[in-house]
Design an enzyme around this catalytic site. Sequence first.
Site, PDB file in Angstrom:
ATOM      1  N   HIS A  30      37.773  54.124  40.440  1.00 36.95           N
ATOM      2  CA  HIS A  30      38.390  52.799  40.555  1.00 36.95           C
ATOM      3  C   HIS A  30      37.461  51.719  40.001  1.00 36.95           C
ATOM      4  O   HIS A  30      36.632  51.160  40.713  1.00 36.95           O
ATOM      5  CB  HIS A  30      38.711  52.505  42.024  1.00 36.95           C
ATOM      6  CG  HIS A  30      39.573  51.301  42.226  1.00 36.95           C
ATOM      7  ND1 HIS A  30      40.545  51.243  43.195  1.00 36.95           N
ATOM      8  CD2 HIS A  30      39.620  50.101  41.602  1.00 36.95           C
ATOM      9  CE1 HIS A  30      41.145  50.064  43.145  1.00 36.95           C
ATOM     10  NE2 HIS A  30      40.585  49.344  42.175  1.00 36.95           N
ATOM     11  N   HIS A  46      47.672  50.735  45.124  1.00 36.23           N
ATOM     12  CA  HIS A  46      47.168  49.484  45.711  1.00 36.23           C
ATOM     13  C   HIS A  46      48.216  49.079  46.741  1.00 36.23           C
ATOM     14  O   HIS A  46      49.323  48.686  46.386  1.00 36.23           O
ATOM     15  CB  HIS A  46      47.031  48.428  44.613  1.00 36.23           C
ATOM     16  CG  HIS A  46      46.674  47.059  45.100  1.00 36.23           C
ATOM     17  ND1 HIS A  46      45.491  46.436  44.748  1.00 36.23           N
ATOM     18  CD2 HIS A  46      47.334  46.173  45.883  1.00 36.23           C
ATOM     19  CE1 HIS A  46      45.449  45.231  45.296  1.00 36.23           C
ATOM     20  NE2 HIS A  46      46.552  45.050  45.994  1.00 36.23           N
ATOM     21  N   ASN A  62      45.429  46.854  35.035  1.00 38.25           N
ATOM     22  CA  ASN A  62      45.813  45.430  35.012  1.00 38.25           C
ATOM     23  C   ASN A  62      45.115  44.741  33.837  1.00 38.25           C
ATOM     24  O   ASN A  62      44.148  44.001  33.989  1.00 38.25           O
ATOM     25  CB  ASN A  62      45.543  44.736  36.350  1.00 38.25           C
ATOM     26  CG  ASN A  62      44.179  45.037  36.935  1.00 38.25           C
ATOM     27  OD1 ASN A  62      43.495  45.961  36.507  1.00 38.25           O
ATOM     28  ND2 ASN A  62      43.776  44.253  37.908  1.00 38.25           N
ATOM     29  N   ASP A  70      35.501  49.731  43.020  1.00 41.44           N
ATOM     30  CA  ASP A  70      36.411  48.640  42.675  1.00 41.44           C
ATOM     31  C   ASP A  70      35.638  47.558  41.919  1.00 41.44           C
ATOM     32  O   ASP A  70      35.804  46.363  42.157  1.00 41.44           O
ATOM     33  CB  ASP A  70      37.099  48.060  43.911  1.00 41.44           C
ATOM     34  CG  ASP A  70      38.289  47.154  43.563  1.00 41.44           C
ATOM     35  OD1 ASP A  70      38.659  47.081  42.368  1.00 41.44           O
ATOM     36  OD2 ASP A  70      38.833  46.509  44.477  1.00 41.44           O
ATOM     37  N   HIS A  80      41.001  51.622  47.892  1.00 43.16           N
ATOM     38  CA  HIS A  80      40.196  50.655  48.655  1.00 43.16           C
ATOM     39  C   HIS A  80      40.708  50.324  50.063  1.00 43.16           C
ATOM     40  O   HIS A  80      41.052  49.183  50.361  1.00 43.16           O
ATOM     41  CB  HIS A  80      40.002  49.365  47.867  1.00 43.16           C
ATOM     42  CG  HIS A  80      41.227  48.777  47.207  1.00 43.16           C
ATOM     43  ND1 HIS A  80      42.445  48.635  47.842  1.00 43.16           N
ATOM     44  CD2 HIS A  80      41.397  48.270  45.964  1.00 43.16           C
ATOM     45  CE1 HIS A  80      43.304  48.069  47.019  1.00 43.16           C
ATOM     46  NE2 HIS A  80      42.711  47.853  45.869  1.00 43.16           N
TER      47      HIS A  80
END
Length: 408
Positions: free
Chosen positions: A50, A168, A84, A293, A221
């Site tokens: 991630h 997510h 993204n 992340d 996460h």
Amino acid sequence: MTEMMKSGVFKIDAHPKFSVSVDMAHLPVDIRSIFDSPKYTVFPGFCDVHVHFREPGFSYKERIYTGSRAAARGGYTAVCTMPNLNPVPDCRENLDLQLQLIERDSAIKIIPYGSITVGEAGHELAKMEEMAGDVAGFSDDGRGVQDEEMMREAMIRAKALGKMIVAHCEDNSLLRGGYIHDGEYAKAHGHRGICSESEWGPIARDLKLVEETGCAYHVCHISTKESVQIIREAKARGVNVTCETAPHYLVMDDSDLMEEGRFKMNPPLRGEEDRHALIEGIIDGTIDMIATDHAPHSAEEKAKGLEKSAFGIVGIETAFPVMYTKLVKTGVITMDRLMELLVVNPRERFGISMTNDFTVWDLNEEFAVDPDDFISMGKATPFTGEKLYGKCILTVCDGKIAYKSDKI
């Protein structure tokens, strides 16, 4: 942990179930000498499922070139990049733009995700079939898939393609303009909070869909005690689910917040009970892996305080020292368990192999975290000034040097 074999192959036994062999013949003489020094510890290359390397579309925040080298400095030889981006990899044409950048600029192995929906907008499924052969799985990271039927159909298609849904989990209807945890700090300082249910509610919804569809599912996460318990119970029922958390959620909570953008991430730092539940989760195996992340932004985007700064912090260059210093050296977990979380489980779950991948560390060197020293273009970290142990000396990916300290 290491052993030189008569054939000239160096065997790294990082964990009872996992070892990697390195062919010494392909290494320069000065590199080979490291293996004879008791000062250094050799590990297999870490794997982070991630990260955000921001290309294409946002190269002012991070580039494949800088992100991959920052990862190598953190001991990572494989990462999975989130979708993204601009354009979003929701079809073969858009994915190819990213793959070309990776081929040209990366120092390590990068496996991108394809998006679940077109433009990550949640209205139409992405062209998953076109991308399946070259992606780690499918994710709309940065946004939760709000529509249950959309997620059900995505799971059905992902299962048919032999790919995982990497979720997510965030219910937009419960956010109410929040930007930090809805806890004591928010109340004391007049901030709008993000409730825990905005995370655990979608996890509970999705796990029912996983049981229905049989899809392989991974939760990004996690940060709340409820999330840990829901996933623990699902695993006990035999649901095909894994999950990750990040270093900052394990060693910080909302009592550590300051009025600075470097403490703003999504999900936010939660309460002390949540942090303790996450620790229990990594001890008992509910939490399968630690992912960073890593989410770089420009200095301007992170200089607007808790309310107005962009969500996201960097972490790939500090992840191992944080975990080693605060969890292994303190006896919370063993080094074997840390290797499961950073190497064994992510590679097994995502099918990410390694060949001649390793990283060398001086575990006795203490340093203070200085963002100006980062390779990453992002500098926002809640660990600024923290004294940690463990300096990366060398990282080799597929037999090639990806990072080398000036000590060599």
